[in-house]
Design an enzyme around this catalytic site. Structure first.
Site, short mmCIF file in Angstrom:
data_model
loop_
_atom_site.label_atom_id
_atom_site.label_comp_id
_atom_site.label_asym_id
_atom_site.label_seq_id
_atom_site.Cartn_x
_atom_site.Cartn_y
_atom_site.Cartn_z
N HIS A 1 -7.30 12.39 28.88
CA HIS A 1 -6.89 13.30 27.80
C HIS A 1 -7.39 14.71 28.10
O HIS A 1 -6.65 15.69 27.98
CB HIS A 1 -7.46 12.80 26.46
CG HIS A 1 -7.49 13.84 25.37
ND1 HIS A 1 -8.44 14.84 25.33
CD2 HIS A 1 -6.69 14.04 24.29
CE1 HIS A 1 -8.22 15.61 24.28
NE2 HIS A 1 -7.17 15.15 23.63
N ASN A 2 -8.66 14.82 28.49
CA ASN A 2 -9.23 16.14 28.77
C ASN A 2 -8.59 16.78 29.99
O ASN A 2 -8.41 18.00 30.03
CB ASN A 2 -10.74 16.03 28.95
CG ASN A 2 -11.47 15.86 27.63
OD1 ASN A 2 -10.90 15.40 26.65
ND2 ASN A 2 -12.74 16.23 27.60
N GLU B 1 -5.44 18.16 28.89
CA GLU B 1 -5.79 19.36 28.10
C GLU B 1 -6.00 20.56 29.02
O GLU B 1 -5.51 21.67 28.73
CB GLU B 1 -7.05 19.07 27.30
CG GLU B 1 -7.61 20.20 26.49
CD GLU B 1 -8.96 19.85 25.89
OE1 GLU B 1 -9.89 20.66 26.02
OE2 GLU B 1 -9.09 18.75 25.31
N ASN C 1 -32.83 11.23 13.97
CA ASN C 1 -32.82 12.27 14.98
C ASN C 1 -34.23 12.41 15.52
O ASN C 1 -35.21 12.17 14.81
CB ASN C 1 -32.35 13.61 14.39
CG ASN C 1 -31.97 14.61 15.48
OD1 ASN C 1 -30.91 14.49 16.09
ND2 ASN C 1 -32.83 15.57 15.75
N SER D 1 -12.05 12.79 20.36
CA SER D 1 -11.46 14.11 20.58
C SER D 1 -11.11 14.76 19.25
O SER D 1 -10.68 14.10 18.32
CB SER D 1 -10.20 14.01 21.43
OG SER D 1 -9.61 15.30 21.60
N GLY E 1 -28.88 11.05 16.74
CA GLY E 1 -28.39 12.26 17.39
C GLY E 1 -27.55 13.05 16.42
O GLY E 1 -26.36 12.80 16.27
#
Length: 492
Positions: free
Chosen positions: A193-194, A197, A39, A135, A16
């Site tokens: 965490h997000n 945020e 990929n 992150s 990826g």
């Protein structure tokens, strides 16, 4: 330089190679690891090697079988594809190709219940699954992100040193990466965490709105204010970039860019996940929830907002909005900081609740340490949060740590004044206000929950506790209204 399959095997493979995957692969190669690349479209593999092949040792592969064959044992394979079904699809293709104790690493923004399920299913097949929260965005992936890994301790012994080497480093040199706990713990912590945020960005937006609508400060003036605020205890990445955004002039119109951007905030889902998980855990993340709802209000029904602007009365109480003085600006700064502290306190409480629910052994001082560099919410106050949770004298709530109690005492009057002014003028401050309500809810000696519990007992016989006796009780509301000991059914 790139290598072919006849050369020594790779320590890790990456499948990826969109921007995040490509940058993590480059980060690994820059740190001395040989990285096998895969990929679905080989063009991306070739483009990475063509443009960045001189950054380290890469092995080009065209199929997952080639990727697996190119790796040393135990194999470590980092999946960097879109969260959800695409991750499961890659896992299903990889499993038949792997041997016992091989390790699959998911570095995407996966939902933690999916990580718990995948870890359990792969463990039954003798394989390790590591869910890693990453992150820092594209730049962090390349130069050093904050990394939050969950999975078996044995798997971390194998992949941890690599992750720690490529992670951001705090000011004291400590890697912003350490083992969180088992199965979905890493992705859970990244999710919270997000959520923090989201709240952090919303309170900054509320401060900007107040400084403009009440103090009359234009974006470029505010850019200088935020730049100065970044030298105070508000020092953080988000305050830093706020100054940059507010100071930027649109080349086409000559207006501040913030005035040209449509006021509809998008979201990718991790904030919603934080709130949904908090509801399941019974954890009151009110500031985070309000920040998610504020984004939804800004973007979900533009036609309703347009009509409301024309038809709904403001009913403002203040005659004037002019408050262009240093005292008001300082009040806003303190209100912003107080609301920010509450969002961290709520997020950490949710992590504690999850640890109890999912049997994760979590160390909040270490988790706060992971956020000191590389990530979006990196901020100076994280050092103080680490100190608050070190050792055995950990607070039951972050706001009850001695240092934060003293801070709140200083911030509180400004916080209240700002919310009163915003309310009088009809300026929405959902996170400022809900965070203060949370704070007041913690400190009040009696809450109206007593009445709610009485109502619940009246219509549903849900019982209630008494302040002067043990056990649970029920009032016979439809009868003689005598009180019944719910455990023994004795009338008193």
């Amino acid at each position: 330089m790139s290598e072919n399959n006849s050369n020594p095997k790779a320590q890790i493979g990456v499948t990826g190679l969109a921007v995040m995957g490509a940058n993590l692969a480059r980060n690994l190669a820059r740190n001395g690891y040989t990285v096998a690349l895969h990929n679905r479209s080989v063009e991306k593999t070739d483009a990475l090697i063509s443009q960045h092949g001189d950054e380290g040792n890469f092995i080009r592969t065209e199929t997952l079988q080639e990727l697996v064959d190119s790796l040393e044992s135990p194999r470590r394979i980092l999946i960097m594809v879109k969260a959800g079904a695409p991750v499961d699809a890659v896992i299903d293709q990889l499993v038949p190709l792997l041997d016992e104790d091989d390790i699959i690493i998911d570095g995407g923004n996966s939902h933690f219940p999916d990580t718990i399920r995948r870890e359990r299913d792969l463990a039954a097949k003798g394989l390790h699954f590591v869910g890693v929260g990453v992150s820092g965005g594209e730049e962090g992936a390349l130069l050093g992100p904050s990394i939050m890994p969950g999975g078996s301790k044995k798997s971390y012994d194998s992949v941890g040193p690599m992750l720690e080497k490529i992670a951001a480093k705090a000011a004291d040199g400590t890697p912003c990466c350490s083992w969180i706990s088992t199965d979905g713990a890493g992705h859970f912590v990244k999710m919270v965490h997000n959520g923090i945020e989201y709240a952090d960005m919303q309170v900054i937006g509320e401060a900007y709105d107040l400084l403009r609508s009440v103090a009359g400060l234009e974006p470029q003036e505010q850019a200088e204010i935020f730049k100065q605020w970044n030298t105070t205890e508000l020092n953080s990445y988000l305050i830093e970039i706020t100054s940059e955004v507010l100071g930027h002039i649109d080349a086409k119109t000559g207006k501040p860019l913030v005035d040209v951007i449509v006021d509809q905030a998008g979201q990718k889902g991790t904030g919603r996940w934080t709130v949904q998980a908090a509801l399941d855990l019974g954890s009151p993340v009110t500031g985070i929830a309000e920040s998610v709802f504020a984004r939804a209000l800004s973007s979900s029904r533009p036609e309703a907002r347009k009509q409301a602007q024309q038809e709904l009365p403001a009913g403002v109480l203040s005659e004037t909005a002019a408050e262009h003085d240093e005292a008001f600006v300082e009040d806003v700064r303190k209100a912003l900081f107080a609301s920010k502290l509450v969002s961290y306190a709520q997020g950490l409480d949710q992590i504690i609740a999850a640890g109890e629910e999912y049997d994760w052994e979590l160390h909040l001082d270490e988790i706060a340490g992971l956020w000191r560099a590389g990530c979006i919410i990196r901020a100076e106050l994280l050092g103080e949060i680490m100190d608050a949770y070190k050792g055995d004298s950990r607070p039951v709530n972050m706001l009850l740590a001695p240092g934060f109690k003293k801070l709140m005492e200083d911030l509180l009057p400004s916080w209240r004044r700002v919310i009163v002014k915003a309310t009088e003028l009809g300026i929405p401050v959902p996170v400022f206000a809900s965070s203060l309500s949370y704070y007041d809810g913690l400190r009040r000696d009696r809450l109206p929950a007593a009445l709610i519990q009485g109502q619940r007992d009246f219509f549903g016989a849900h019982t209630y506790a008494r302040i002067d006796a043990d056990g649970m009780w029920h009032t016979n509301w439809s009868g003689d209204r005598s009180e019944i000991d719910a455990a023994s059914s004795h009338t008193h």
